[in-house]
Design a protein around this motif. Structure first.
Motif: not given
Length: 764
Positions: A385-414
């Motif tokens: 999980a990585v947070d990207v925080e953007v603060y603009d000149f109208d003093n508005q701040m947005v924090t977007q959490t993104v998930t970076l994944a090293v994975a296989r094409d599938f996630a085997t359930g069971g």
């Protein structure tokens, strides 16, 4: 973070029970070939309620959508719906409560909705549980700070979906609502946004009304936002001169930022995926090929003032070269940002030049995900999980959490052990349902599973394809039925798809397969059993006795009693093959005994008889249902012939209205859980699975000696393993209550337990 927020509110929901039925037998009246019906009942989960009272008067709108995306049925209130006729096929059912904010409800109402994909098949009953979750957001103003209360004669915080929204369910919080601890409900937009507008009138300048605005950008259904409005006494220049600050607290985080002056506010910044995918889904690179393009686009109409990237993965991301916090712009000068560009080369890149004042830029993590090494190793498989925080000149701040994944094409359930699938255990003796998810944005083609016995060679893999109905695109999940398996055997499986690397393997064990003795009824013998002589016993001589009948009661005291076996073997033209069983009923009125002796065979024991049972309770006490059993068959099939008589006997006068009606036969299996060490059937046993045949007169063909085939499915209501089985066939369906028609005759032969879903004629 999103997952935690959802779990916090998982209890605050309504459970909607939808029953979808494909009509069978006489219930097909009015249906064309290939049609079924869908009917609904709704209930609230009153274990936890949002308002403290069950809302029994709430209706739900229903929309039923076919696979083409066409709405085939719409109803404004589920309470007006009894039965809906549908063609066979796959449908998506959308339910949403139709509650509208009343004029007296100034702070909104909790709203619920749910979606379920179902398959309608003629001749099939499919119970479906639809969970209707909260759709809107709960809000509360916890406090207006003391400085505000002292310096402003009027102040309020207004909460609404958008700035220009004018609906009557706009929420207005004044000091009165704060003192009353008032909470409210707001319908956030599809993008998870809602607007806060703070209005204040200074005591020194009452002619001036100050208006400030903030937009919440990451709200999700069932969130609970608590706000505190403070006076901005610090006067940080980065606040743009804002006079007030807003403190925000949810169940997963707490933060604070300044209000912006309303007239200066432009749209809030956005963080999106460069590939156009859903920002809530992981940005993935394949663990084997390492070819994922991991890029984000950042946009701010008011211009970017500061851009931050943060994470808390000290044990992995920091080790592979991504600092815990990277700040671009803000107090940095150009040289500082360019120095960071060099330091982060091969880890994270961004657009040329400074981000300050730009309306658009991008961030790229492809180097981190694909080529960065630590100790000679690439970034390990996992989600980060990585947070990207953007603060603009109208003093508005947005924090977007993104998930970076090293994975296989599938996630085997069971394998679906411990779960039910269409009223069947997820894993049985000869089959297993298995699940997996795909990780990419697009639904792969050729989805399926490979499976083999655990430890077998590469040539042992077998492949099964996944049907369209078993693909859930919204969840990116799919399942399949593996059949033809051996009981009590370890298997392994893995998901596969066209041009994709197979997923990791997962293992499971199949259930035990335990048969029942003498289901063809070819055994049996005459002798002394259970306190009586000349009794026919249907068990194979020399083997453990599994079956019991009422024959010892019929033969007790010989000619002084009934002196008849009521369950007997028949051969020749009376049998279907070899030996069959015949059961019939007799009325008894001798030696002070009044009874209906009904031919019955059941798993359990009888008696022993040691005295004359003069009451029905005394007679009933001889019957002991149930034998130890821990397997989970799916159904029963066999052959029977039934010749009923009119009901003429009701010993205890329980069913006076049935006198004169035709009798029915009954064959059933009840799989039960009595508990460890319990050998006597409880009055109210826990039933794990149940199936039955109820039938009137039959009309079979001569080549089968009048017998007709039957089959019923055992429907499981629990994934628990039973410890006892009650299996019974009787010529009078109310024989336990000594009610039936004298002379009703049931013939049975060649019973067989069903262990494979595909052998159930009613479908899986």
């Amino acid at each position: 973070m999103k997952h935690l927020r959802y779990m916090t509110y998982a209890m605050g929901r309504i459970a909607c029970l939808a029953l979808l039925a494909g009509m069978v037998g006489c219930a097909r009246s009015g249906l064309d070939s290939g049609e079924g019906t869908i009917s609904f009942s709704f209930r609230e989960d009153d274990a936890v309620t949002v308002k403290g009272a069950v809302r029994n008067d709430v209706g739900y709108t229903l929309d039923i959508v076919d696979q083409k995306g066409d709405t085939v049925a719409h109803y404004g209130d589920h309470r007006t719906v009894r039965t809906i006729k549908l063609r066979e096929g796959v449908y998506t059912v959308h339910a949403k409560d139709n509650t509208e904010a009343s004029e007296t409800s100034l702070f909104g109402e909790p709203r619920y909705g749910g979606t379920e994909t179902v398959t309608i098949e003629a001749g099939r009953n499919t119970p479906v549980l639809m969970v209707c979750k909260l759709l809107n957001v709960k809000v509360q103003v916890v406090e207006f700070a003391q400085e505000i209360r002292e310096n402003f004669q009027e102040y309020s915080l207004v909460v609404k979906p958008t700035e220009d929204y004018a609906g009557r369910d706009t929420l207005t919080f004044t000091q009165t609502e704060v003192d009353a601890q008032q909470t409210g409900w707001i319908d956030q937009t599809e993008k998870g946004r809602f607007v806060l507008i703070f209005r204040a009138v200074n005591r020194q300048s009452p002619e001036k009304r100050q208006i400030y605005i903030r937009t919440i950008t990451d709200a999700e259904p069932a969130d609970f936002y608590r706000f505190t409005v403070k006076l901005n006494t610090a006067g940080d220049p980065s606040d743009g001169g804002a006079m007030f600050r807003l403190s925000v607290k949810t169940d997963t985080k707490e933060y604070e930022f300044p209000f912006g002056v309303k007239d200066q506010t432009r749209p809030v910044p956005t963080v999106t995926r460069a590939d156009g995918g859903d920002i809530r889904e992981p940005l993935m690179t394949n663990v084997d090929t390492r070819n994922g393009q991991i890029r984000l686009n950042v946009h701010a109409d008011a211009g970017i003032q500061r851009l931050r990237v943060r994470h808390e993965s000290a044990d992995v991301l920091l080790k592979w070269g991504l600092p815990a916090q990277v700040t671009l712009g803000g107090d940095n000068d150009m040289a500082t940002d360019e120095a960071q560009r060099g330091q982060l080369a091969g880890i994270m890149t961004w657009d040329e030049g400074s981000v300050v004042g730009e309306t658009d830029t991008w961030l790229d993590f492809s180097g981190l995900m694909n080529t960065a090494q630590s100790g000679g190793e690439l970034l390990p498989e996992g989600n980060y999980a990585v947070d990207v925080e953007v603060y603009d000149f109208d003093n508005q701040m947005v924090t977007q959490t993104v998930t970076l994944a090293v994975a296989r094409d599938f996630a085997t359930g069971g394998a679906m052990s411990g779960q039910l699938v269409n009223g069947m255990p997820g894993v049985g003796a000869r089959y297993a349902y298995v699940t997996a998810k795909w990780m990419g944005d697009q639904t792969p083609t050729g989805l399926g599973f490979q499976y083999r016995e655990l430890g077998a060679g590469d040539n042992a893999w077998k492949t099964v394809s996944v049907g369209e109905a078993d693909i859930q695109e919204a969840e990116k999940s799919f399942r399949a039925l593996l059949s033809g398996l051996a009981p009590e055997t370890l298997y392994e499986f893995r998901p596969v798809g066209d041009d994709l690397t197979p997923g990791t393997t997962a293992a499971f064990a199949t259930d035990a397969l335990t048969g029942l003795p003498n289901l063809d009824f070819e055994g049996g013998s005459y002798g002394s059993f259970d306190g009586a002589s000349d009794v026919y016993d249907p068990n194979i001589p020399g083997e453990s006795r599994f079956w019991a009948t009422g024959n010892p009661g019929g033969k007790y005291m010989g000619s002084m009693g009934l002196n008849k076996n009521v369950t007997l073997p028949v051969t020749g033209d009376e049998a279907r093959t070899g030996t069959s069983l015949w059961m019939t009923s007799y009325t008894v009125s001798k030696m002070g005994v009044n009874s209906l002796a009904s031919g019955t065979i059941y798993s359990g024991t009888f008696g022993p008889v040691s005295g004359i049972p003069t009451t029905s309770d005394d007679q009933r006490a001889f019957v002991h249902y149930g034998q130890p059993y821990t397997a989970r068959p799916l159904g029963l099939k066999g052959w029977y012939k039934y010749i009923p008589q009119a009901i003429d006997t009701d010993i205890d006068n329980k069913y006076p209205g049935l006198i004169g009606q035709m009798d029915q036969c009954k064959i059933y299996i009840s799989l039960e859980k009595w508990g460890s060490g319990v050998t006597k059937r409880p009055d109210k046993p826990t039933v794990v699975g149940y199936g039955e045949l109820m039938s009137g007169a039959t009309s079979g063909s001569a080549d089968q000696n009048g017998y007709v085939p039957f089959e019923f499915k055992i429907t499981y209501t629990s994934a628990d393993v039973p410890d006892h089985i009650v299996m019974c066939a009787t010529c009078s369906y109310l024989s336990d209550d000594f009610c039936g028609g004298a002379g009703s005759s049931l013939y049975i032969d060649d019973f067989e337990l069903i262990w494979e879903p595909e052998r159930l004629s009613a479908g899986r």
